[in-house]
Design an enzyme around this catalytic site. Structure first.
Site, mmCIF file in Angstrom:
data_model
loop_
_atom_site.group_PDB
_atom_site.id
_atom_site.type_symbol
_atom_site.label_atom_id
_atom_site.label_comp_id
_atom_site.label_asym_id
_atom_site.label_seq_id
_atom_site.Cartn_x
_atom_site.Cartn_y
_atom_site.Cartn_z
ATOM 1 N N LYS A 210 -3.786 3.689 2.472
ATOM 2 C CA LYS A 210 -4.927 3.000 1.866
ATOM 3 C C LYS A 210 -6.009 3.986 1.430
ATOM 4 C CE LYS A 210 -4.112 -1.219 4.533
ATOM 5 N NZ LYS A 210 -4.560 -2.059 5.677
ATOM 6 N N VAL B 254 -5.279 -2.498 -0.263
ATOM 7 C CA VAL B 254 -6.211 -1.644 0.494
ATOM 8 C C VAL B 254 -6.825 -2.350 1.690
ATOM 9 C CG1 VAL B 254 -8.368 -0.335 0.378
ATOM 10 C CG2 VAL B 254 -6.724 -0.193 -1.486
ATOM 11 N N GLY C 113 -3.111 -10.463 7.004
ATOM 12 C CA GLY C 113 -2.828 -11.868 7.291
ATOM 13 C C GLY C 113 -2.323 -12.585 6.051
ATOM 14 N N ILE D 125 -10.449 -8.389 1.458
ATOM 15 C CA ILE D 125 -11.718 -7.790 1.023
ATOM 16 C C ILE D 125 -11.541 -7.238 -0.389
ATOM 17 C CG2 ILE D 125 -13.493 -6.076 1.523
ATOM 18 C CD1 ILE D 125 -12.490 -6.041 4.421
ATOM 19 N N GLU E 105 -5.108 -4.899 -5.805
ATOM 20 C CA GLU E 105 -6.305 -5.143 -4.996
ATOM 21 C C GLU E 105 -5.965 -5.400 -3.536
ATOM 22 O OE1 GLU E 105 -9.577 -5.042 -3.711
ATOM 23 O OE2 GLU E 105 -10.058 -5.538 -5.793
ATOM 24 N N LYS F 259 0.811 -1.221 0.000
ATOM 25 C CA LYS F 259 0.000 0.000 0.000
ATOM 26 C C LYS F 259 0.845 1.271 0.000
ATOM 27 C CE LYS F 259 -0.680 -1.823 3.842
ATOM 28 N NZ LYS F 259 -0.044 -2.945 4.517
#
Length: 428
Positions: free
Chosen positions: A206, A133, A303, A137, A130, A106
């Site tokens: 982010k 951020v 994670g 998710i 992707e 990020k």
């Protein structure tokens, strides 16, 4: 006739890099069905090549970037190094050679994203991010792919799992910030040097990415630097509960006329707000669309495998040609979104804040810029009060308060809980 083998390299073999490698090995059968052919990982770049790692004999381990840049058979490179300074020269060199890159970094994207996206466009390749951020998710893909018809007027998010874990732990168990941070580190939720997380910089990076992705422009930051959770008083968390809310570390983007405003700070979140229930190490992103209304994206924001999942999704979309178009950057997208008409005659609604500190009564008595003052809540000798009023007038009031006072802007519909305008309650 057998299909050509798709080949990728991985830069960095820490938490994210190893997670991507393990996912690609363990899920090979399914992934090869998805892409319609085989793939391989011929090379991994690491800091210490002498360290023993469980890798296939077909994967070369090297500490020399030249081993990657000299290869002419790579389709794509996954970049998983720990910070922007390490990643930037690698990613720049790859894009200059026309090699597409997928990153979860990020800080890299926030600081150098515009330059690198331009470089990728010039050299007919792609930069995907992707995972940069919100970990697992899929917020960027969802915004661009499923919310195309909406104007997103406001975005609020809990974007740092470390900070969210710390605040949740402090509130539930009454522990200090230091104790909660130590436990986060013991569980692997926080780095040994956690400054970027607890001081708000991780969420800041982010938020910058989200602003470019949604609006095509850098945001106007309301404060010189982000506000983190370091030093949040545990009694403030308990006071917030007495008023029907929770203190959360929230990043926000808000479109207004011709600009996008951004802020990263602890906020007082009421129970009716979507982010109220986002607890522990989870991330949550709440978007307000002009057609769809309110949506919440929630899940693991960091994670090993949640982040690897987002990286691998970018990889599969790239290999199958199903990726979203490259994000538009600059004035064209800015005009398309930010020229959305607004009525200049609309009066800005009154806002609300939770104030905590000492001797609040004398400081707020007879303050006529305040539309409403709640009764005082006291926890372990610390006071809390909720006020509503005009934003500009209240900001002037804040400068006159003593050094013990902490201000938490409110998120949620306060009109039912705290009236917009009534006669002031005597502070006592």
């Amino acid at each position: 006739m057998s299909k050509a083998v798709k080949k990728l390299a991985i830069i960095g073999f820490g938490t994210v890099g190893s997670g991507v490698y393990e996912t690609l090995i363990e899920q090979r059968n399914k992934l090869e069905r998805l892409i319609g052919g085989p793939y391989s990982i011929p090379v991994v770049l690491v800091k210490d090549a002498s360290k023993v790692r469980e890798l296939s004999d077909n994967t070369e381990v090297t500490d020399n970037f030249q081993a990657i840049i000299d290869r002419k058979d790579l389709d794509v490179v996954v970049e998983a190094s720990p910070d922007a300074e390490i990643a930037y020269p690698y990613v720049k060199a790859l894009l200059q050679q026309g090699v597409s890159v997928i990153t979860a970094n990020k800080e890299l994207v926030a600081k150098y994203g515009e330059e690198l996206l331009t470089l990728a466009r010039t050299n007919h390749c792609r930069l995907f991010f992707e995972a940069a951020v919100a970990g697992g998710i899929p917020i960027l893909t969802s915004i661009r792919h499923t919310l195309k018809s909406n104007v997103l007027e406001k975005v609020e998010g809990i974007l740092n799992g470390t900070s969210n874990f710390i605040l949740t732990k402090m509130r539930k168990e009454g522990t200090s910030f230091e104790t909660a941070l130590e436990e986060a580190q013991a569980h692997g939720y926080a780095e040994a040097v956690p400054d970027k997380d607890v001081d708000g910089w991780d969420a800041y990076f982010k938020t910058t990415i989200l602003s470019h992705w949604i609006y095509g422009v850098a945001p106007n930051w309301q404060t010189e630097k982000p506000k983190g959770v370091r030093g949040v008083n545990v009694n403030d968390l308990l006071i917030a509960e007495t008023f029907g809310g929770r203190i959360k570390h929230v990043a926000s983007l808000e479109k207004s006329k011709d600009k996008v405003s951004a802020c990263v700070e602890p906020r007082f979140v009421l129970s009716d707000h979507a982010l109220y229930g986002v607890e522990g190490v989870n991330n949550g992103i709440h978007v307000q669309g002009n057609i769809v209304g309110s949506l919440l994206f929630q899940g693991p924001g960091a994670g090993k495998f949640p982040t690897a999942s987002a990286v691998v999704e970018d990889l599969i979309n790239f290999w199958t040609g199903t990726s979203e178009e490259e994000p538009v950057s600059g004035i064209e997208f800015e005009k398309m979104i930010l020229s959305h008409s607004e009525d200049d005659s609309v009066v800005e609604p009154l806002k609300a804040w939770l104030l905590t500190g000492e001797k609040l009564g004398p400081q707020l008595e007879n303050q006529f810029t305040v539309s409403y003052i709640s009764k005082v809540s006291r926890v372990n000798g610390r006071e809390g009060i909720v006020i509503t009023g005009d934003n500009k007038a209240i900001e002037e009031l804040f400068t006159s308060l003593n050094d013990t006072v902490v201000v938490y802007p409110l998120s949620g519909d306060h009109t039912e809980v705290f009236p917009l305008s009534i006669a002031q309650t005597k502070v006592s």
